[in-house]
Design a protein around this motif. Sequence first.
Motif, PDB file in Angstrom:
ATOM      1  N   PHE A 137       0.826  -1.207   0.000  1.00 12.98           N
ATOM      2  CA  PHE A 137       0.000   0.000   0.000  1.00 12.98           C
ATOM      3  C   PHE A 137       0.860   1.256   0.000  1.00 12.98           C
ATOM      4  CE2 PHE A 137      -2.394   3.320   2.257  1.00 12.98           C
ATOM      5  CZ  PHE A 137      -3.543   3.366   1.479  1.00 12.98           C
ATOM      6  N   ILE A 138       1.880   1.283   0.833  1.00 12.17           N
ATOM      7  CA  ILE A 138       2.747   2.470   0.906  1.00 12.17           C
ATOM      8  C   ILE A 138       3.523   2.645  -0.394  1.00 12.17           C
ATOM      9  CG2 ILE A 138       4.732   3.463   2.093  1.00 12.17           C
ATOM     10  CD1 ILE A 138       3.731   2.167   4.652  1.00 12.17           C
ATOM     11  N   LEU A 139       4.020   1.548  -0.977  1.00 13.69           N
ATOM     12  CA  LEU A 139       4.740   1.658  -2.247  1.00 13.69           C
ATOM     13  C   LEU A 139       3.813   2.114  -3.369  1.00 13.69           C
ATOM     14  CD1 LEU A 139       7.069  -1.490  -2.147  1.00 13.69           C
ATOM     15  CD2 LEU A 139       7.645   0.889  -1.639  1.00 13.69           C
ATOM     16  N   GLY A 140       2.537   1.705  -3.324  1.00 14.58           N
ATOM     17  CA  GLY A 140       1.578   2.186  -4.308  1.00 14.58           C
ATOM     18  C   GLY A 140       1.356   3.687  -4.201  1.00 14.58           C
ATOM     19  N   LEU A 141       1.248   4.198  -2.970  1.00 12.10           N
ATOM     20  CA  LEU A 141       1.119   5.645  -2.788  1.00 12.10           C
ATOM     21  C   LEU A 141       2.384   6.371  -3.244  1.00 12.10           C
ATOM     22  CD1 LEU A 141      -0.673   5.924   0.674  1.00 12.10           C
ATOM     23  CD2 LEU A 141      -1.667   6.157  -1.604  1.00 12.10           C
ATOM     24  N   ASP A 142       3.550   5.774  -2.986  1.00 11.09           N
ATOM     25  CA  ASP A 142       4.797   6.372  -3.472  1.00 11.09           C
ATOM     26  C   ASP A 142       4.799   6.478  -4.991  1.00 11.09           C
ATOM     27  OD1 ASP A 142       5.670   6.548  -0.899  1.00 11.09           O
ATOM     28  OD2 ASP A 142       6.941   4.766  -0.966  1.00 11.09           O
ATOM     29  N   ALA A 143       4.301   5.434  -5.671  1.00  9.53           N
ATOM     30  CA  ALA A 143       4.255   5.461  -7.130  1.00  9.53           C
ATOM     31  C   ALA A 143       3.322   6.568  -7.623  1.00  9.53           C
ATOM     32  CB  ALA A 143       3.803   4.102  -7.669  1.00  9.53           C
ATOM     33  N   LEU A 144       2.185   6.772  -6.946  1.00 11.52           N
ATOM     34  CA  LEU A 144       1.277   7.858  -7.338  1.00 11.52           C
ATOM     35  C   LEU A 144       1.939   9.222  -7.158  1.00 11.52           C
ATOM     36  CD1 LEU A 144      -2.198   6.737  -5.927  1.00 11.52           C
ATOM     37  CD2 LEU A 144      -1.485   6.862  -8.317  1.00 11.52           C
ATOM     38  N   ILE A 145       2.681   9.387  -6.083  1.00 11.25           N
ATOM     39  CA  ILE A 145       3.351  10.669  -5.841  1.00 11.25           C
ATOM     40  C   ILE A 145       4.419  10.926  -6.898  1.00 11.25           C
ATOM     41  CG2 ILE A 145       4.837  11.904  -4.218  1.00 11.25           C
ATOM     42  CD1 ILE A 145       3.331  10.560  -1.955  1.00 11.25           C
ATOM     43  N   VAL A 146       5.205   9.901  -7.236  1.00 13.20           N
ATOM     44  CA  VAL A 146       6.237  10.062  -8.264  1.00 13.20           C
ATOM     45  C   VAL A 146       5.591  10.342  -9.619  1.00 13.20           C
ATOM     46  CG1 VAL A 146       8.151   8.932  -9.447  1.00 13.20           C
ATOM     47  CG2 VAL A 146       7.848   8.610  -6.996  1.00 13.20           C
ATOM     48  N   MET A 163       4.575  12.797   3.292  1.00 14.53           N
ATOM     49  CA  MET A 163       4.403  11.359   3.119  1.00 14.53           C
ATOM     50  C   MET A 163       5.205  10.585   4.145  1.00 14.53           C
ATOM     51  SD  MET A 163       2.980   8.941   1.432  1.00 14.53           S
ATOM     52  CE  MET A 163       3.189   7.198   1.085  1.00 14.53           C
ATOM     53  N   THR A 164       6.436  10.982   4.392  1.00  6.67           N
ATOM     54  CA  THR A 164       7.266  10.280   5.371  1.00  6.67           C
ATOM     55  C   THR A 164       6.694  10.412   6.771  1.00  6.67           C
ATOM     56  OG1 THR A 164       9.208  10.734   3.999  1.00  6.67           O
ATOM     57  CG2 THR A 164       9.605  10.056   6.271  1.00  6.67           C
ATOM     58  N   THR A 165       6.200  11.603   7.108  1.00  5.84           N
ATOM     59  CA  THR A 165       5.609  11.800   8.432  1.00  5.84           C
ATOM     60  C   THR A 165       4.358  10.953   8.609  1.00  5.84           C
ATOM     61  OG1 THR A 165       6.454  14.069   8.444  1.00  5.84           O
ATOM     62  CG2 THR A 165       4.728  13.527  10.033  1.00  5.84           C
ATOM     63  N   TRP A 166       3.512  10.914   7.571  1.00  4.34           N
ATOM     64  CA  TRP A 166       2.286  10.111   7.666  1.00  4.34           C
ATOM     65  C   TRP A 166       2.604   8.627   7.799  1.00  4.34           C
ATOM     66  CZ3 TRP A 166      -0.263   6.838   3.919  1.00  4.34           C
ATOM     67  CH2 TRP A 166      -1.539   6.462   4.300  1.00  4.34           C
ATOM     68  N   VAL A 167       3.579   8.152   7.038  1.00  5.47           N
ATOM     69  CA  VAL A 167       3.968   6.740   7.125  1.00  5.47           C
ATOM     70  C   VAL A 167       4.533   6.426   8.497  1.00  5.47           C
ATOM     71  CG1 VAL A 167       5.592   5.012   6.252  1.00  5.47           C
ATOM     72  CG2 VAL A 167       4.322   6.451   4.656  1.00  5.47           C
ATOM     73  N   SER A 168       5.332   7.341   9.037  1.00  2.15           N
ATOM     74  CA  SER A 168       5.984   7.093  10.327  1.00  2.15           C
ATOM     75  C   SER A 168       4.992   7.046  11.472  1.00  2.15           C
ATOM     76  CB  SER A 168       7.036   8.176  10.579  1.00  2.15           C
ATOM     77  OG  SER A 168       7.616   8.027  11.857  1.00  2.15           O
ATOM     78  N   PHE A 169       4.036   7.978  11.513  1.00  3.50           N
ATOM     79  CA  PHE A 169       3.164   8.103  12.673  1.00  3.50           C
ATOM     80  C   PHE A 169       1.826   7.382  12.516  1.00  3.50           C
ATOM     81  CE2 PHE A 169       5.980  11.768  13.128  1.00  3.50           C
ATOM     82  CZ  PHE A 169       6.337  11.666  14.455  1.00  3.50           C
ATOM     83  N   SER A 170       1.461   6.996  11.313  1.00  7.65           N
ATOM     84  CA  SER A 170       0.145   6.383  11.116  1.00  7.65           C
ATOM     85  C   SER A 170       0.237   4.962  10.597  1.00  7.65           C
ATOM     86  CB  SER A 170      -0.703   7.241  10.161  1.00  7.65           C
ATOM     87  OG  SER A 170      -0.918   8.522  10.705  1.00  7.65           O
ATOM     88  N   MET A 171       0.798   4.807   9.399  1.00  3.39           N
ATOM     89  CA  MET A 171       0.754   3.513   8.735  1.00  3.39           C
ATOM     90  C   MET A 171       1.570   2.459   9.463  1.00  3.39           C
ATOM     91  SD  MET A 171      -1.363   3.821   6.345  1.00  3.39           S
ATOM     92  CE  MET A 171      -1.053   2.207   5.677  1.00  3.39           C
ATOM     93  N   LEU A 172       2.800   2.803   9.873  1.00  3.30           N
ATOM     94  CA  LEU A 172       3.644   1.797  10.516  1.00  3.30           C
ATOM     95  C   LEU A 172       3.164   1.455  11.914  1.00  3.30           C
ATOM     96  CD1 LEU A 172       7.213   2.888   9.393  1.00  3.30           C
ATOM     97  CD2 LEU A 172       5.697   1.208   8.382  1.00  3.30           C
ATOM     98  N   GLY A 173       2.463   2.365  12.563  1.00  2.47           N
ATOM     99  CA  GLY A 173       1.983   2.091  13.908  1.00  2.47           C
ATOM    100  C   GLY A 173       0.765   1.199  13.950  1.00  2.47           C
ATOM    101  N   PHE A 174      -0.127   1.345  12.951  1.00  2.00           N
ATOM    102  CA  PHE A 174      -1.387   0.609  12.976  1.00  2.00           C
ATOM    103  C   PHE A 174      -1.534  -0.379  11.819  1.00  2.00           C
ATOM    104  CE2 PHE A 174      -2.026   4.772  14.948  1.00  2.00           C
ATOM    105  CZ  PHE A 174      -2.503   4.404  16.199  1.00  2.00           C
ATOM    106  N   GLY A 175      -0.838  -0.150  10.716  1.00  2.34           N
ATOM    107  CA  GLY A 175      -0.969  -1.030   9.579  1.00  2.34           C
ATOM    108  C   GLY A 175      -2.143  -0.645   8.698  1.00  2.34           C
ATOM    109  N   VAL A 176      -2.100  -1.110   7.439  1.00  3.39           N
ATOM    110  CA  VAL A 176      -3.151  -0.743   6.497  1.00  3.39           C
ATOM    111  C   VAL A 176      -4.468  -1.418   6.846  1.00  3.39           C
ATOM    112  CG1 VAL A 176      -2.632  -2.622   4.894  1.00  3.39           C
ATOM    113  CG2 VAL A 176      -3.643  -0.514   4.039  1.00  3.39           C
TER     114      VAL A 176
END
Length: 546
Positions: free
Chosen positions: A160-169, A207-220
Amino acid sequence: MSAVSGVFRVPMRMGEWLDDRMNPIVVKELRQAVKSRFVIAVLMLMLSLLFIILAGVLFSQDQNRGIDEDAGAQLFLVFQSILLATCMLFVPVYVGVRLAAERSSATSDLLYVTTIRPSSIVWGKLLAGMVVTALTFSACAPFMVITYLLRGIDLPTILFILGLDALIVLAATQLAIFVGTMPIGWPVKTLLGLILLAVMVGGFVSMTTWVSFSMLGFGVGSFMADPDDWLGLAVFVGSWLAVLAMLFFLSVAMISPPTANRALVPRAYFTVVLAATFVGFVYLTSYWGEIEILGVWLGGAMTFLILAAVLSASERENLGPRLKRTIPRIGVLRAPAFLFYSGAGGGLLWVGLLSWLALLAVAIAKGVFEAASFAGGGYYGSFMDAWFVRCASTMLWVFGYLLLAVIICRRLIRMKNGGVVTGVVGLIIMAAVSIVPMIIAFALDPDRWDFNPEVWLLLNPFGPVFCDDSDWNSTYGTLALPLSVILFGVTLVVNIPWFLRQMRGFTPPPLSPAESALGPGVTQGLTDREMGSDAGRSETAGLTDG
């Protein structure tokens, strides 16, 4: 032998068909990429950095205490940050700089001697950039797998995170292409490139802040347990891709030849998307039971309509002879065609018509929902009433200032490049009336300058949207709407002869005796074929037109 040759005949023909359909820009860009020492150096530097970090983390583990349960998540955050930073800074700059150099170069044989369409050029550049991005992602794939093996993160979260990275790029690459196709000089283009770089840095940090404080803490899984979350994600991704498609069509229009109708595809696409998104947001309003969603759609629509108005104000006034030959000769079709042909008058009328249709559609939908006792209560109704009036006032201010710029650049001063800079002059006027009163108010009373918004915020075109509710319900709101109506009405009346002159000029040339003998339908078909053959020879040459 004949049986064997028959077995391989179908794959060979399929390969020949794919080879013929391959975009030559993609082939050219990828060939340059694999030969480029810069690309190889960036990839090797990134892989070396990832390997050093991985080795340091593994060797720093205490065997007596066992593997840290969060080691995988922490290492993934580091790897994801490096991957995203590399792709956002490397791919857009690589693609945008090359396109900008080709657009301004006077010795680019490829753009002059081939019959490549502008859409193929932009699509090829974008696809080549995404192939390089996919190459970078695949090079990092083994390191991402190791973070999964170290525990602390699951596979759906990684994907999921890599997919969002691809959209941003993808968005950053398309923005770089959009800036690269602009027919402006290198100083202004460099300034826009620096602004885009700052935007990319801000996106990377967010994006890095959101991944650090949200996604990695709770998971998709914690975010996607509810079907409403998937619906919201689909709306977000669809809106994201729709905006990128609009930038794509604008980029194609900028490098199209002057003999082409550059405005047709972007305006038609935006009209269809605006109607489709309104239907979708009406469904979301009924599904979630929140009429505020219509306010979100109205705010987004007005934002893009303001940008379209600025671009339309900078278009040309007079059409070339070749483009005039494509104007419909049937009077009933000529009026709507005027809105979708290149031209400042038609563009501003198109934006104005869409703006009032959007406001009318929201008003009708709000009335239907309230009549059905929907969204429970008067709070949402009062919210939409205020938001509706605020957006209407903002659009009146913007149109008034743009029409004032038309008066200055096209009628009073008659600048040499007045048509091109009309939108810029309009933006300068809006910036001046927004900043200068604020500076004057602060100079007169530094301690209480912001207590009277009707003094320093009155002429700001975006004041109705950004002001507080208390300010809008006080003297400022009482004055802002009437003044915006007066400014729009006065500038519109003054520019009526300008609009009428363009409408009268929107007529096809008279038929010659030979064309009259063939008939209008045959003549139109011949004109279309001439346009297509001439565009193939001249469209890429238009890439270097400033």
